[in-house]
Design a protein around this motif. Structure first.
Motif, PDB file in Angstrom:
ATOM      1  N   MET A   1      -1.419 -88.659  40.255  1.00  0.00           N
ATOM      2  CA  MET A   1      -1.010 -87.812  41.285  1.00  0.00           C
ATOM      3  C   MET A   1      -0.931 -88.844  42.595  1.00  0.00           C
ATOM      4  O   MET A   1      -0.282 -88.493  43.446  1.00  0.00           O
ATOM      5  N   ASP A   5       1.911 -89.707  45.093  1.00  0.00           N
ATOM      6  CA  ASP A   5       2.000 -89.579  46.584  1.00  0.00           C
ATOM      7  C   ASP A   5       2.258 -90.603  47.497  1.00  0.00           C
ATOM      8  O   ASP A   5       2.988 -90.669  48.287  1.00  0.00           O
ATOM      9  N   GLY A  92      -2.691 -82.843  51.145  1.00  0.00           N
ATOM     10  CA  GLY A  92      -1.735 -81.667  51.435  1.00  0.00           C
ATOM     11  C   GLY A  92      -0.781 -81.703  52.563  1.00  0.00           C
ATOM     12  O   GLY A  92       0.006 -80.494  52.863  1.00  0.00           O
ATOM     13  N   ASP A 164       8.081 -83.696  48.618  1.00  0.00           N
ATOM     14  CA  ASP A 164       8.753 -83.813  47.205  1.00  0.00           C
ATOM     15  C   ASP A 164      10.299 -83.656  47.144  1.00  0.00           C
ATOM     16  O   ASP A 164      10.814 -84.573  46.432  1.00  0.00           O
ATOM     17  N   ARG A 183       6.022 -84.061  39.963  1.00  0.00           N
ATOM     18  CA  ARG A 183       4.802 -83.145  40.281  1.00  0.00           C
ATOM     19  C   ARG A 183       5.164 -81.714  39.712  1.00  0.00           C
ATOM     20  O   ARG A 183       6.463 -81.509  40.288  1.00  0.00           O
ATOM     21  N   ARG A 186       0.661 -78.354  42.075  1.00  0.00           N
ATOM     22  CA  ARG A 186      -0.595 -79.000  42.859  1.00  0.00           C
ATOM     23  C   ARG A 186      -1.709 -78.288  43.023  1.00  0.00           C
ATOM     24  O   ARG A 186      -1.736 -77.231  42.771  1.00  0.00           O
ATOM     25  N   ARG A 201      -7.455 -80.907  47.224  1.00  0.00           N
ATOM     26  CA  ARG A 201      -6.185 -80.616  47.058  1.00  0.00           C
ATOM     27  C   ARG A 201      -5.607 -79.282  47.070  1.00  0.00           C
ATOM     28  O   ARG A 201      -4.647 -78.910  46.855  1.00  0.00           O
ATOM     29  N   ARG A 207       5.556 -75.695  41.745  1.00  0.00           N
ATOM     30  CA  ARG A 207       6.807 -75.920  42.473  1.00  0.00           C
ATOM     31  C   ARG A 207       8.100 -75.051  41.625  1.00  0.00           C
ATOM     32  O   ARG A 207       7.942 -74.842  40.346  1.00  0.00           O
ATOM     33  N   GLY A 231       0.085 -82.354  36.749  1.00  0.00           N
ATOM     34  CA  GLY A 231      -0.617 -81.004  37.217  1.00  0.00           C
ATOM     35  C   GLY A 231      -2.050 -81.278  36.995  1.00  0.00           C
ATOM     36  O   GLY A 231      -2.456 -82.010  36.083  1.00  0.00           O
TER      37      GLY A 231
END
Ligand code: 5AD
Ligand code: SF4
Length: 570
Positions: A1, A5, A92, A164, A183, A186, A201, A207, A231
């Motif tokens: 993850m 990012d 976030g 994203d 992703r 989240r 997070r 999504r 995830g």
């Protein structure tokens, strides 16, 4: 993850004209993307920040940022303890980074001008400058206490989704190899008592499937052939189209609802026409993005993993038969204290179900399973520990990450359960389980000897990269920061304990010659087993990297398979 990012942030900054350098010393902006899961990862960041403070005392214009979970967890206290840090951005809020950096550049410039003290500090002849006068530009974006958003709040525009969506995917400048992360979910709603993730997070958000499929298509168009869906509890993915919220023409991510399977119910209970379940999403990506030769997903939560998902994996040849499903402990008492929500028997029932559906070595499609275990959780007795060892024997993971319990501020465990297992006991239990798992991994590997397997070539083996490095006189000094272990394409450090655990990972393009002119390549099977093989005569390593080739396994050595590439007509 974190790796994803870093990539998204890098892409966004590059699009704005930031240039990335390979040596942090050359950078005017140094960003650390951090992980808070265990204390050691955070300690590394503190020590890097200490080094940066010394540098900044000499270069007052330098901008230092801390991104990710540590920023969120520590909050403004981090700026107080380490005023060398100018920018603080939680995981976030990463979409806000460019704006904050802009502000920080301006603030830094004026601070450096007005601050006589800083100018005095910037005396190069001082061996150890006084860093106590450093002042932070104080730019921060944290979720703070809004991070467990209500459904209504979640309907407000989710700007992180825009990050994203704006992912820079291009065959030319995207820097993508053959593999990429996407992703899908989240945050996390599980609240395991030891874990900071639900706090750093935030709540579980899914999504929209169209965004995910579109991202996969763009990656495939840029040459990606392997996608890993991400995830924290990836199999909880669900998108209910009836209640989708659209803001400014963009469908918003959706807050996950409590995901409870009733006994004997082995498919998403909400499946239906107006819902995209995890099983539906996998099937859709497989169907609509045929350029993706390997589709995998991590990390799965053992409870609520439906037969519907297993069926889709079985029926779709490009979905990898690989599961990472952490058990965390083999003792029901520990699982209860950890709030994992399942018993050892239920966990094993899932493994049995998964293997019954997917383990087909006879057709060259075995199922491999990886796990995570925590040793030394509060009150863990020798009996609990032995129960975990027995679970490892039965689970037969291809590999298992073993972690020593690390109490994390803000978690339920640190509040309620004293960290009463002595460090030496944790270390011993850790070593015992590692030795046991090494033996099991070795046995699992041996089962593949004699088989011909499809291997995705990742690069020159680490052994040969090391040899080439040793042979090269021009080894640069200083700390080289990397993103997720890959060669750095920027001065952004991804500090994650797991990097060291990824012991046999090879990276880099081809062209490095090992001993005797034969280059050893490495790659992975669909089940994530590492395979080493010599580059066949007449084939250039560069041409093989990123391709799927067939390798006949001759030997299993520790955690890797050794083989020979099988060429057409062999
Ligand atoms: N201490 C030790 N290990 C932890 N993990 C999560 N939190 C902690 C902690 N406080 C481990 C779990 C998880 C993995 C990502 O990290 O095993 O699955
Ligand atoms: Fe942490 Fe548990 Fe969520 Fe995994 S499922 S991220 S261990 S709270």
């Amino acid at each position: 993850m974190n790796e994803l990012d870093s990539e998204l942030v890098t892409g966004a900054l590059r699009a704005l004209g930031y240039r990335f350098v390979s040596e942090p010393d050359e950078a005017g902006v140094v960003l650390y993307n951090t992980c808070s899961v265990r204390e050691r990862a955070e300690q590394k960041v503190w020590s890097r920040l200490g080094e940066m403070a010394l540098r900044k005392a000499r270069e007052p214009g330098l901008i230092v940022g801390v991104l990710g979970c540590m920023a969120e967890r520590e909050g403004e206290a981090l700026l107080k303890r380490m005023p060398v840090v100018d920018v603080l951005v939680g995981p976030g809020e990463l979409d806000k980074l460019p704006g904050l950096l802009d502000n920080a550049v301006k603030t830094r410039a004026s601070l450096a001008q007005e601050d006589e003290a800083l100018r005095l500090l910037a005396t190069p002849e001082l061996e150890k400058p006084d860093v106590s006068l450093l002042r932070s530009a104080g730019e921060s974006a944290l979720q703070g206490n809004t991070h467990r958003r209500s459904g209504t709040l979640a309907a407000a525009q989710d700007t992180l989704e825009l990050l994203d969506l704006s992912r820079a995917v291009s065959a030319i400048d995207g820097g993508h190899g053959a593999s990429a992360y996407v992703r899908i979910t989240r945050g996390c709603n599980k609240f395991c008592t030891y874990c900071v993730v639900p706090f750093t997070r935030g709540a579980e958000m899914h999504r929209p499937p169209d965004h995910i499929v579109d991202e996969c298509k763009r990656l495939a168009d840029a040459g990606v052939i392997e996608i890993t869906l991400l995830g924290q509890t990836v199999n909880h993915y669900r998108f209910e189209h009836g209640s989708a919220v659209v803001v400014g023409g963009v469908t918003q991510p959706q807050k996950g609802r409590a995901y409870v399977h009733k006994a004997g119910e082995f498919a998403d209970p909400y499946r239906g026409e107006r819902v995209t379940t995890f099983a539906d999403l996998l099937a859709r990506i497989h169907e609509e993005v045929p350029g993706i030769r390997r589709l995998r997903f991590v990390t799965s939560y053992p409870r609520s993993f439906g037969d519907d998902v297993l069926g889709v994996i079985r029926d779709h040849p490009r979905i990898c038969r690989y599961l990472h499903v952490p058990a965390q402990s083999g003792s029901d008492r520990m699982l209860g204290l950890m709030n994992r929500g399942y018993t050892v028997a239920e966990y094993e029932e899932f493994l049995l179900r998964a293997r019954a559906a997917l383990h087909q070595p006879q057709i060259g499609r075995p199922l491999t399973v990886a796990g995570d275990i925590i040793v030394g959780f509060p009150t863990e007795t020798e009996e609990d520990h032995q129960a975990t060892a027995r679970l490892l024997e039965r689970a037969r993971y291809k590999n298992c990450f073993i972690f020593k319990y690390s109490p994390r501020p803000g978690t339920i465990a640190i509040e309620k359960l004293p960290d009463d297992v002595p460090e030496a006991v944790k270390r011993r239990r850790n070593n015992e389980l590692l030795a046991l798992q090494n033996r099991i991994s070795d046995e699992v590997g041996r089962e593949f000897v004699g088989q011909t397997m499809e291997v995705m070539v990742e690069g020159v083996s680490r052994r040969d990269v090391k040899r080439a490095k040793a042979a090269s006189a021009a080894v640069a000094g200083g700390v080289t920061l990397t993103i997720g272990g890959r060669a750095a394409n920027g001065a952004m450090g991804h500090v994650h304990e797991g990097d060291e655990a990824d012991a046999a990972c090879a990276s880099g393009g081809g062209g490095v010659d090992g001993a005797g002119g034969v280059v050893q390549l490495s790659g992975r099977t669909e089940g994530d087993l590492i395979v080493f093989f010599d580059q066949p005569k007449g084939a250039a390593a560069d041409d093989l990297v990123g391709r799927i080739v067939r390798v006949r396994v001759g030997e299993a050595r520790m955690l890797a398979l050794m083989g020979r590439m099988v060429e057409e007509g062999d």
